[in-house]
Design an enzyme around this catalytic site. Structure first.
Site, PDB file in Angstrom:
ATOM      1  N   GLY A  10       0.744  -1.510  -0.150  1.00 11.97           N
ATOM      2  CA  GLY A  10       0.044  -0.126   0.034  1.00 11.97           C
ATOM      3  C   GLY A  10       0.815   1.273   0.054  1.00 11.97           C
ATOM      4  O   GLY A  10       0.533   2.371   0.555  1.00 11.97           O
ATOM      5  N   GLY A  13      -0.131   5.040  -1.209  1.00 11.18           N
ATOM      6  CA  GLY A  13      -1.240   5.777  -0.504  1.00 11.18           C
ATOM      7  C   GLY A  13      -0.680   6.922   0.406  1.00 11.18           C
ATOM      8  O   GLY A  13       0.587   7.272   0.526  1.00 11.18           O
ATOM      9  N   ASP A  54      -1.119  -7.570  -5.473  1.00 11.03           N
ATOM     10  CA  ASP A  54      -2.424  -7.628  -4.680  1.00 11.03           C
ATOM     11  C   ASP A  54      -2.140  -8.400  -3.389  1.00 11.03           C
ATOM     12  O   ASP A  54      -1.992  -9.537  -3.393  1.00 11.03           O
ATOM     13  CB  ASP A  54      -3.485  -8.156  -5.729  1.00 11.03           C
ATOM     14  CG  ASP A  54      -4.884  -8.262  -5.241  1.00 11.03           C
ATOM     15  OD1 ASP A  54      -4.970  -7.544  -3.800  1.00 11.03           O
ATOM     16  OD2 ASP A  54      -5.547  -8.613  -5.901  1.00 11.03           O
ATOM     17  N   TYR A 144     -15.859  -0.063   8.355  1.00  9.57           N
ATOM     18  CA  TYR A 144     -14.244   0.159   8.587  1.00  9.57           C
ATOM     19  C   TYR A 144     -13.894  -0.156  10.153  1.00  9.57           C
ATOM     20  O   TYR A 144     -12.890  -0.646  10.389  1.00  9.57           O
ATOM     21  CB  TYR A 144     -13.991   1.485   8.280  1.00  9.57           C
ATOM     22  CG  TYR A 144     -12.488   1.936   8.412  1.00  9.57           C
ATOM     23  CD1 TYR A 144     -11.617   1.473   7.672  1.00  9.57           C
ATOM     24  CD2 TYR A 144     -12.534   3.068   9.307  1.00  9.57           C
ATOM     25  CE1 TYR A 144     -10.357   1.906   7.752  1.00  9.57           C
ATOM     26  CE2 TYR A 144     -11.019   3.765   9.487  1.00  9.57           C
ATOM     27  CZ  TYR A 144      -9.852   2.929   8.771  1.00  9.57           C
ATOM     28  OH  TYR A 144      -8.702   3.564   8.863  1.00  9.57           O
TER      29      TYR A 144
HETATM   30  P1  NAD Z   1      -4.761   5.133   1.253  1.00 13.81           P
HETATM   31  O1  NAD Z   1      -5.983   4.841   0.474  1.00 13.81           O
HETATM   32  O2  NAD Z   1      -4.250   6.569   0.726  1.00 13.81           O
HETATM   33  O3  NAD Z   1      -3.704   3.936   0.852  1.00 13.81           O
HETATM   34  C1  NAD Z   1      -3.832   2.637   0.661  1.00 13.81           C
HETATM   35  C2  NAD Z   1      -2.988   2.090  -0.500  1.00 13.81           C
HETATM   36  O4  NAD Z   1      -3.372   0.624  -0.429  1.00 13.81           O
HETATM   37  C3  NAD Z   1      -3.583   2.549  -1.916  1.00 13.81           C
HETATM   38  O5  NAD Z   1      -2.328   3.140  -2.505  1.00 13.81           O
HETATM   39  C4  NAD Z   1      -4.265   1.454  -2.515  1.00 13.81           C
HETATM   40  O6  NAD Z   1      -3.730   1.434  -4.010  1.00 13.81           O
HETATM   41  C5  NAD Z   1      -3.618   0.370  -1.701  1.00 13.81           C
HETATM   42  N1  NAD Z   1      -4.429  -0.859  -2.018  1.00 13.81           N
HETATM   43  C6  NAD Z   1      -5.504  -0.964  -2.024  1.00 13.81           C
HETATM   44  N2  NAD Z   1      -5.934  -2.491  -2.245  1.00 13.81           N
HETATM   45  C7  NAD Z   1      -4.756  -3.039  -2.451  1.00 13.81           C
HETATM   46  C8  NAD Z   1      -4.640  -4.530  -2.743  1.00 13.81           C
HETATM   47  N3  NAD Z   1      -5.517  -5.221  -2.647  1.00 13.81           N
HETATM   48  N4  NAD Z   1      -3.243  -4.725  -2.822  1.00 13.81           N
HETATM   49  C9  NAD Z   1      -2.147  -3.896  -2.464  1.00 13.81           C
HETATM   50  N5  NAD Z   1      -2.487  -2.522  -2.417  1.00 13.81           N
HETATM   51  C10 NAD Z   1      -3.777  -2.188  -2.314  1.00 13.81           C
HETATM   52  O7  NAD Z   1      -4.819   4.838   2.755  1.00 13.81           O
HETATM   53  P2  NAD Z   1      -3.839   5.461   3.743  1.00 13.81           P
HETATM   54  O8  NAD Z   1      -4.386   6.652   4.433  1.00 13.81           O
HETATM   55  O9  NAD Z   1      -2.352   5.463   3.332  1.00 13.81           O
HETATM   56  O10 NAD Z   1      -4.050   4.569   5.050  1.00 13.81           O
HETATM   57  C11 NAD Z   1      -3.042   3.305   5.170  1.00 13.81           C
HETATM   58  C12 NAD Z   1      -3.644   2.734   6.476  1.00 13.81           C
HETATM   59  O11 NAD Z   1      -3.713   3.247   7.472  1.00 13.81           O
HETATM   60  C13 NAD Z   1      -4.892   1.825   6.337  1.00 13.81           C
HETATM   61  O12 NAD Z   1      -4.798   0.617   7.201  1.00 13.81           O
HETATM   62  C14 NAD Z   1      -5.690   2.672   6.950  1.00 13.81           C
HETATM   63  O13 NAD Z   1      -6.894   2.101   7.598  1.00 13.81           O
HETATM   64  C15 NAD Z   1      -4.963   3.336   8.139  1.00 13.81           C
HETATM   65  N6  NAD Z   1      -5.469   4.401   8.578  1.00 13.81           N
HETATM   66  C16 NAD Z   1      -5.357   5.786   8.079  1.00 13.81           C
HETATM   67  C17 NAD Z   1      -5.793   7.040   8.505  1.00 13.81           C
HETATM   68  C18 NAD Z   1      -5.923   8.253   7.702  1.00 13.81           C
HETATM   69  O14 NAD Z   1      -6.189   9.287   8.241  1.00 13.81           O
HETATM   70  N7  NAD Z   1      -5.059   8.275   6.626  1.00 13.81           N
HETATM   71  C19 NAD Z   1      -6.433   6.977   9.861  1.00 13.81           C
HETATM   72  C20 NAD Z   1      -6.345   5.862  10.567  1.00 13.81           C
HETATM   73  C21 NAD Z   1      -5.852   4.560  10.040  1.00 13.81           C
HETATM   74  N1  SER Z   2      -8.911   9.026   8.507  1.00 16.71           N
HETATM   75  C1  SER Z   2      -9.491   7.735   8.686  1.00 16.71           C
HETATM   76  C2  SER Z   2     -10.912   7.947   8.087  1.00 16.71           C
HETATM   77  O1  SER Z   2     -11.373   8.845   8.126  1.00 16.71           O
HETATM   78  C3  SER Z   2      -9.531   7.243  10.010  1.00 16.71           C
HETATM   79  O2  SER Z   2      -9.217   5.978  10.147  1.00 16.71           O
HETATM   80  O3  SER Z   2     -11.405   6.820   7.683  1.00 16.71           O
END
Ligand code: NAD
Ligand code: SER
Length: 314
Positions: A10, A13, A54, A144
């Site tokens: 990932g 992201g 994936d 989620y």
């Molecule tokens: P994001 O959506 O920006 O990035 C996720 C990445 O995973 C994307 O680039 C997507 O292409 C990739 N992905 C999706 N399906 C896939 C698959 N089958 N195989 C491989 N890659 C795949 O999310 P993020 O904000 O970077 O979040 C990363 C983690 O942190 C997640 O677990 C999310 O729940 C957690 N999180 C994020 C936040 C936030 O505010 N960003 C807050 C709490 C928790």
């Molecule tokens: N930033 C995240 C969301 O809004 C919290 O996990 O989904």
């Protein structure tokens, strides 16, 4: 001692790009393999190896782990809160299968460490709204949040039953300027900066007084690395740690932005994400993370706003 070889899943992201770059600084570019389902994020190009992958395909993942001699995995692939409510089956499937694939391979191949983030979304309407503690009533109402809470217990189970050194943080909403957010309820706190600089106005999908726990990305990356580098005996929570950065409402962040862009104005048009936000705590008590591995945030609302505006202007 065996050299660490890290796989970030990932990596294209919002968190993945910055975490991959930070890990490459520590472990060396060649020792941190970025991977994602989508194409490589342009910010990662030329900074180290990338594989298209994936996480749902366990065989493919297993082959990569063996071929690259991987010793640690950071699993970031997930569907976040707002997108999850549009397709609950897909969110559950990706968030659970991805984690179980990684935990199984970590057990089989005796990986040194696994990182998997949880979220403040584990908390639900019956959890305390203010200073929500590490251990409390947890009854999530989004798919989620359900998947994150189930995931926390899978991490705990693999640690207790098989000795997998898996570590986790319940991130608040993350604010950053490098890679855009991927479909969360807290995304407004990133969009607002882009619209403020480009159009000097922003229409917010949450009401003005919706307080949520938030954190600036540099703090989130540092928290992740500090947790992962702490001695194993200090990590007493094997579900997931509360960490806190700041808490503010759309009205408060708009006032802070106005200090830098006086012409900026905000309007409000709440949508389905309001209900999700209402179900979460407004602030988080992270005493356990502070005591166990020394967590302390650096950025408050004013410092984060100034840094976001300075960097987005560049
Ligand atoms: P994001 O959506 O920006 O990035 C996720 C990445 O995973 C994307 O680039 C997507 O292409 C990739 N992905 C999706 N399906 C896939 C698959 N089958 N195989 C491989 N890659 C795949 O999310 P993020 O904000 O970077 O979040 C990363 C983690 O942190 C997640 O677990 C999310 O729940 C957690 N999180 C994020 C936040 C936030 O505010 N960003 C807050 C709490 C928790
Ligand atoms: N930033 C995240 C969301 O809004 C919290 O996990 O989904």
């Amino acid at each position: 001692m065996q050299k660490e070889k890290i796989l970030v899943i990932g990596a294209s992201g919002q968190i993945g790009v910055e975490l991959t770059m930070a890990l490459r600084k520590i472990y060396g570019n060649a020792n941190v393999i970025a991977s994602d389902l989508r194409e490589q994020n342009p910010l990662l190009e030329g900074t180290g190896p990338y594989v298209s992958m994936d996480v749902m395909n366990k065989e493919m993942l297993h082959v990569q782990v063996l071929r690259q001699n991987i010793t640690q995995i950071y699993l970031l692939a997930a569907i976040l809160s707002a997108t999850g409510e549009k397709n609950p089956g897909l969110a559950w499937n990706l968030n659970m299968t991805g984690l179980l694939n990684v935990l199984d391979i970590a057990r089989e191949e005796k990986l040194h460490k696994v990182y998997w983030p949880s979220s403040i979304a584990v908390f639900g309407p019956t959890s305390p709204k203010q200073n929500c503690p590490q251990q409390t009533i947890i009854e999530p109402t989004t798919v989620y949040g359900i998947s994150k809470y189930a995931g926390e217990f899978w991490c705990h189970y693999f640690n207790q039953r098989f000795g997998v050194d898996v570590r986790s943080i319940r991130y608040p909403g993350l604010i950053s300027y490098k890679s855009p957010p991927g479909g969360g309820t807290t995304d407004y706190a990133v969009e607002i900066f882009h619209d403020a600089l480009e159009e000097m106005k922003y229409e917010c999908f949450l009401k003005e007084d919706t307080y949520l726990p938030m954190m600036y990305m540099p703090d989130a990356i540092r928290a992740t690395i500090e947790l992962m580098e702490a001695p194993a005996e200090k990590i007493k929570i094997r579900t997931s740690y509360n960490v806190s950065g700041m808490s503010f409402s759309p009205k408060e962040i708009a006032l802070e932005i106005k200090k830098h862009i006086p012409e900026f104005s905000i309007s409000y048009k709440p949508d389905y994400r309001q209900e999700i936000a209402n179900s979460w705590p407004q602030s988080i008590d992270d005493t356990t993370a502070r005591n166990d591995w020394g967590w302390k945030e650096e950025f408050n609302l004013a410092a984060m706003t100034q840094d976001m505006i300075e960097n987005l202007k560049k």
